[in-house]
Design an enzyme around this catalytic site. Structure first.
Site, short mmCIF file in Angstrom:
data_model
loop_
_atom_site.label_atom_id
_atom_site.label_comp_id
_atom_site.label_asym_id
_atom_site.label_seq_id
_atom_site.Cartn_x
_atom_site.Cartn_y
_atom_site.Cartn_z
N GLY A 173 7.33 24.42 36.00
CA GLY A 173 7.20 24.10 34.58
C GLY A 173 6.42 25.17 33.84
O GLY A 173 5.54 25.82 34.40
N ASN B 83 -3.31 22.00 37.34
CA ASN B 83 -2.68 20.83 37.95
C ASN B 83 -3.66 19.97 38.74
O ASN B 83 -3.41 18.78 38.92
CB ASN B 83 -1.56 21.27 38.89
CG ASN B 83 -0.25 21.54 38.17
OD1 ASN B 83 -0.23 22.32 37.24
ND2 ASN B 83 0.83 20.91 38.61
N ASN C 21 2.61 18.82 44.95
CA ASN C 21 3.20 17.98 43.91
C ASN C 21 4.50 18.61 43.43
O ASN C 21 4.54 19.80 43.13
CB ASN C 21 2.21 17.84 42.75
CG ASN C 21 2.73 16.99 41.61
OD1 ASN C 21 2.52 17.30 40.45
ND2 ASN C 21 3.42 15.91 41.92
N ARG D 85 -2.21 25.83 29.41
CA ARG D 85 -0.86 26.04 29.94
C ARG D 85 0.00 26.91 29.01
O ARG D 85 0.84 27.69 29.47
CB ARG D 85 -0.20 24.70 30.23
CG ARG D 85 -0.83 24.01 31.44
CD ARG D 85 -0.29 22.63 31.66
NE ARG D 85 0.98 22.58 32.35
CZ ARG D 85 1.10 22.46 33.69
NH1 ARG D 85 0.03 22.43 34.45
NH2 ARG D 85 2.29 22.40 34.23
N HIS E 229 4.77 11.41 36.77
CA HIS E 229 4.96 12.47 37.76
C HIS E 229 3.64 13.01 38.30
O HIS E 229 3.62 13.63 39.35
CB HIS E 229 5.76 13.60 37.10
CG HIS E 229 6.32 14.61 38.05
ND1 HIS E 229 7.04 14.24 39.18
CD2 HIS E 229 6.27 15.97 38.06
CE1 HIS E 229 7.41 15.35 39.82
NE2 HIS E 229 6.96 16.40 39.16
N TRP E 230 2.55 12.80 37.57
CA TRP E 230 1.26 13.39 37.93
C TRP E 230 0.28 12.31 38.43
O TRP E 230 -0.70 12.00 37.76
CB TRP E 230 0.66 14.10 36.72
CG TRP E 230 1.07 15.52 36.58
CD1 TRP E 230 1.90 16.24 37.38
CD2 TRP E 230 0.63 16.43 35.55
NE1 TRP E 230 2.03 17.53 36.94
CE2 TRP E 230 1.26 17.67 35.82
CE3 TRP E 230 -0.21 16.31 34.46
CZ2 TRP E 230 1.05 18.78 35.01
CZ3 TRP E 230 -0.41 17.42 33.64
CH2 TRP E 230 0.22 18.65 33.92
#
Length: 271
Positions: free
Chosen positions: A36, A44, A104, A184, A251-252
């Site tokens: 991503g 992360n 992950n 990010r 997702h995290w």
């Protein structure tokens, strides 16, 4: 206790540089981030590093090729083997001869590939909604993957678009802070479009039975990227696996349920 983070870059095959951040001392534990725009090891896993360092682990946070402070080559395919081989070579150069891998998403796929390629190197696996266990077409049917289509790599990519992409990863947008978006976005502006557009991953599901080391899975029930059927694939194929699932989590898991993730993972490692 607050530990100082050290950073070191290793030159690997192909002339690529892989940056590894490190904190703590003890058995090596490697956090492998996902893909991503703007992803990096530190962004992360910021809420997890301290707990594992405090618990007596040598925590290593790589930036994968194409991400963070590592090399970002253009005009190449970003294959799972490229991610895996460059990371493994950097870890060996860093003095690691055995490690616990925590991965992950794409990082989970890399952890699986490394365990298949170098089984003696991997002590245990902790995988959070790992990728690379379905066909590419199956992933493209998932709403999270569809939601990652963006103007990344083009002149119109901005912080608002970066925020939307991160929000896609969580169930509760409260976890998408301004600092995370800025961190990010700064990385994303340095990345070539190829890192996303030319990512190539195989389906490793037929080989999951080769993973004989203990495995701990985490999966958010509201996961929008990795089919929940992935849990069954591990349960049916692997000899030593357990799974922790959470409702109202995307997702995290390691971000949305950081304290519980840390606690369950450390119990697994100390058990």
């Amino acid at each position: 206790m607050t530990h100082d983070i050290s950073r070191r870059t290793h030159r690997v095959a192909g002339g690529h540089d892989i940056m590894l951040a490190e904190v703590g001392a003890g058995p090596a534990l490697v956090f492998i981030h996902g893909s991503g725009p703007g992803a990096s090891g530190q962004s992360n896993f910021r809420q997890n590093v301290q707990a594992f360092a405090d618990a007596g682990f040598r925590v290593i946070l790589p930036d994968l090729i194409g991400y963070g402070a590592s090399s970002k080559p253009e005009d190449i395919d970003y294959t799972l083997q490229l991610f895996t081989d460059t990371l493994y070579e950097a870890l060996v150069a860093h003095g690691v001869d055995k490690a616990i891998l925590v991965g992950n998403s794409l990082g989970g796929g890399i952890a699986i590939q490394m365990a298949l390629d170098h089984p003696a190197f991997v002590d245990r696996l902790i995988l959070m909604a790992p990728g690379c266990i379905h066909e590419r077409e199956d992933y493209f049917k998932m709403p999270g993957i569809a939601g990652m289509v963006s103007s990344f790599g083009g002149p119109d990519f901005n912080e608002d678009e970066q925020r939307r992409l991160i929000t896609n990863l969580v169930h509760d947008p409260v976890h998408v802070t301004d600092d995370l978006v800025k961190e990010r976005f700064a990385v994303a502006r340095t990345q070539p479009k190829d890192v996303i557009m030319r990512m190539r991953t195989p389906n490793l599901a037929p080989r999951l039975g080769e993973l004989t080391m203990p495995i701990l899975l985490f999966w958010g029930y509201n996961e929008r990227f990795m089919p929940l059927e992935g849990i069954t694939l591990f349960f049916e194929a692997c000899p030593d696996v357990r799974c922790v699932t959470f409702n109202k989590v995307g997702h995290w898991v390691q971000v949305e349920r950081a304290a519980e993730f840390n606690r369950y993972a450390l119990e697994f490692l100390h058990g």
